[in-house]
Design an enzyme around this catalytic site. Structure first.
Site, PDB file in Angstrom:
ATOM      1  CB  SER A   1      -0.870  -0.005   1.259  1.00  0.00           C
ATOM      2  OG  SER A   1      -1.452   1.280   1.493  1.00  0.00           O
TER       3      SER A   1
ATOM      4  CE1 TYR B   1      -3.753   0.152   4.030  1.00  0.00           C
ATOM      5  CE2 TYR B   1      -5.039  -1.804   4.551  1.00  0.00           C
ATOM      6  CZ  TYR B   1      -4.397  -1.006   3.633  1.00  0.00           C
ATOM      7  OH  TYR B   1      -4.385  -1.359   2.307  1.00  0.00           O
TER       8      TYR B   1
HETATM    9  C1  GCO Z   1      -7.498   5.057   3.603  1.00  0.00           C
HETATM   10  C2  GCO Z   1      -7.519   4.009   2.488  1.00  0.00           C
HETATM   11  C3  GCO Z   1      -6.093   3.571   2.148  1.00  0.00           C
HETATM   12  C4  GCO Z   1      -6.166   2.768   0.855  1.00  0.00           C
HETATM   13  C5  GCO Z   1      -4.861   2.251   0.333  1.00  0.00           C
HETATM   14  C6  GCO Z   1      -3.906   3.333  -0.057  1.00  0.00           C
HETATM   15  O1  GCO Z   1      -8.176   4.870   4.619  1.00  0.00           O
HETATM   16  O2  GCO Z   1      -6.774   6.049   3.406  1.00  0.00           O
HETATM   17  O3  GCO Z   1      -8.301   2.889   2.846  1.00  0.00           O
HETATM   18  O4  GCO Z   1      -5.586   2.811   3.213  1.00  0.00           O
HETATM   19  O5  GCO Z   1      -7.003   1.697   1.045  1.00  0.00           O
HETATM   20  O6  GCO Z   1      -4.247   1.375   1.207  1.00  0.00           O
HETATM   21  O7  GCO Z   1      -2.814   2.742  -0.729  1.00  0.00           O
END
Ligand code: GCO
Length: 257
Positions: A148, A161
Site C-alpha cells: 500500500s 493498517y
Molecule cells: C485510507 C484508504 C487507504 C487505501 C490504500 C492506499 O483509509 O486512506 O483505505 O488505506 O485503502 O491502502 O494505498
C-alpha cells in the site's frame, strides 16, 4: 525465448487470497488469462464460484477455497487443499486485506492485531507454507503481496493498517534475501488509491476523494484491473531478476513532492 513469451504463466499454479473482489479478483483472472491454474481463497464462496466459472471458461483449472485468514493457522490447510486439487503451488498472490480506522488516541491493540493478523501474519504464514514445499522440492516460485501507499506513509486515522502494511515490507524483504538462492522470489505491489471496497469510505467522502485525486499526478484513482498485468509480470520469468522490491503503482503519487 523472445521477450513476450517470458510473460507466459503456462504450467504455473497460483494461490490467490482476497480473490472474491477488488485487486485480488482482478489479479486472479489476469494470472489465469496468462496461463495459470488458480486456487481462489476468500470468505465469500458465492463470489469465488462466479470467478471460478470465468477462469474455467478460459480453459484453466480453478479451485474454490473458502477460508477466513484472520487466523494465520488456517494457511497451512489452505495450501494443502490447493495442492491436493491442483498440484504444487509455485505462485502466491496475497491480496487479502482489512483496515481499521480510528484516531491514534483511540486505536486499540485489538484493531492493530486484526490488521496484523490478516495483512501481515497470515501473509507470512501463507508464503511460509508454500515456500517450505518449494524448498523441499527444490522448485522455484514467485511470492507476490499487495502492499500500500501506507507501506511508506500515513494518513490520519489509519495507524493499524499502516503498521500492518509496513510490517508486510519486512515479510517481503526477509523472504527475498533468504530464499533468493533457491529461486524463490518475493515482491510487493503497492497500489495507490484504488476504487475498491477497502477505500470506499475515502472515495465516498467528497473532501477526502478530492484530496486524494489532487495528490495523483495521473489525475485519476486506480482501478483493480490496473494491477493484473503487474501481477502477471511479477509471477512470470520476465521479472526473474526482481526480488525484495516494493513496487509503487500509484499513478505517480510517491514521485511527487
Ligand atoms: C485510507 C484508504 C487507504 C487505501 C490504500 C492506499 O483509509 O486512506 O483505505 O488505506 O485503502 O491502502 O494505498
Amino acid at each position: 525465448m523472445d521477450a513476450l513469451a517470458q510473460f507466459s504463466l503456462a504450467g504455473r499454479r497460483a494461490l490467490v487470497t482476497g480473490a472474491s473482489r477488488g485487486i485480488g479478483r482482478a489479479c486472479a483472472l489476469g494470472l489465469a488469462q496468462a496461463g495459470a491454474d488458480v486456487a481462489l481463497v476468500a470468505r465469500d464462496e458465492a463470489a469465488l464460484q462466479s470467478l471460478a466459472a470465468e477462469v474455467q471458461a478460459l480453459g484453466r483449472k480453478a479451485l474454490v477455497c473458502p477460508a477466513d485468514l484472520a487466523g494465520p493457522s488456517a494457511c497451512e490447510g489452505v495450501v494443502a487443499r490447493a495442492e491436493e486439487a491442483l498440484g504444487p503451488i509455485d505462485t502466491l498472490l496475497y491480496a487479502a486485506g482489512v483496515t481499521r480506522r480510528a484516531p491514534a488516541a483511540e486505536v486499540t491493540q485489538g484493531q492493530i492485531d486484526e490488521c496484523l493478523d490478516v495483512n501481515s501474519r497470515s501473509a507470512f504464514a501463507m508464503a511460509q507454507a508454500i515456500g517450505r514445499r518449494l524448498l523441499a522440492a527444490g522448485k522455484p516460485g514467485s511470492l507476490i503481496f499487495i502492499a500500500s501507499l501506507m507501506s511508506r506513509g500515513a494518513r490520519p486515522t489509519t495507524l493499524p493498517y499502516g503498521i500492518s502494511k509496513m510490517a508486510l515490507t519486512g515479510v517481503v524483504r526477509g523472504l527475498a534475501v533468504e530464499w533468493a538462492p533457491h529461486g524463490i522470489r518475493a515482491n510487493a505491489i503497492a497500489p495507490g488509491y484504488v476504487r475498491t471496497a477497502l477505500a470506499a469510505k475515502v472515495y465516498d467522502d467528497p473532501q477526502l476523494r478530492e484530496w486524494v485525486t489532487s495528490r495523483i499526478p495521473q489525475g485519476r484513482w486506480q482501478e483493480a484491473e490496473d494491477y493484473a498485468p503487474i501481477a502477471v509480470f511479477l509471477a512470470s520469468d520476465a521479472s526473474r531478476v526482481i526480488t525484495g522490491q516494493i513496487i509503487f503503482a500509484d499513478g505517480g503519487w510517491t514521485a511527487a513532492l
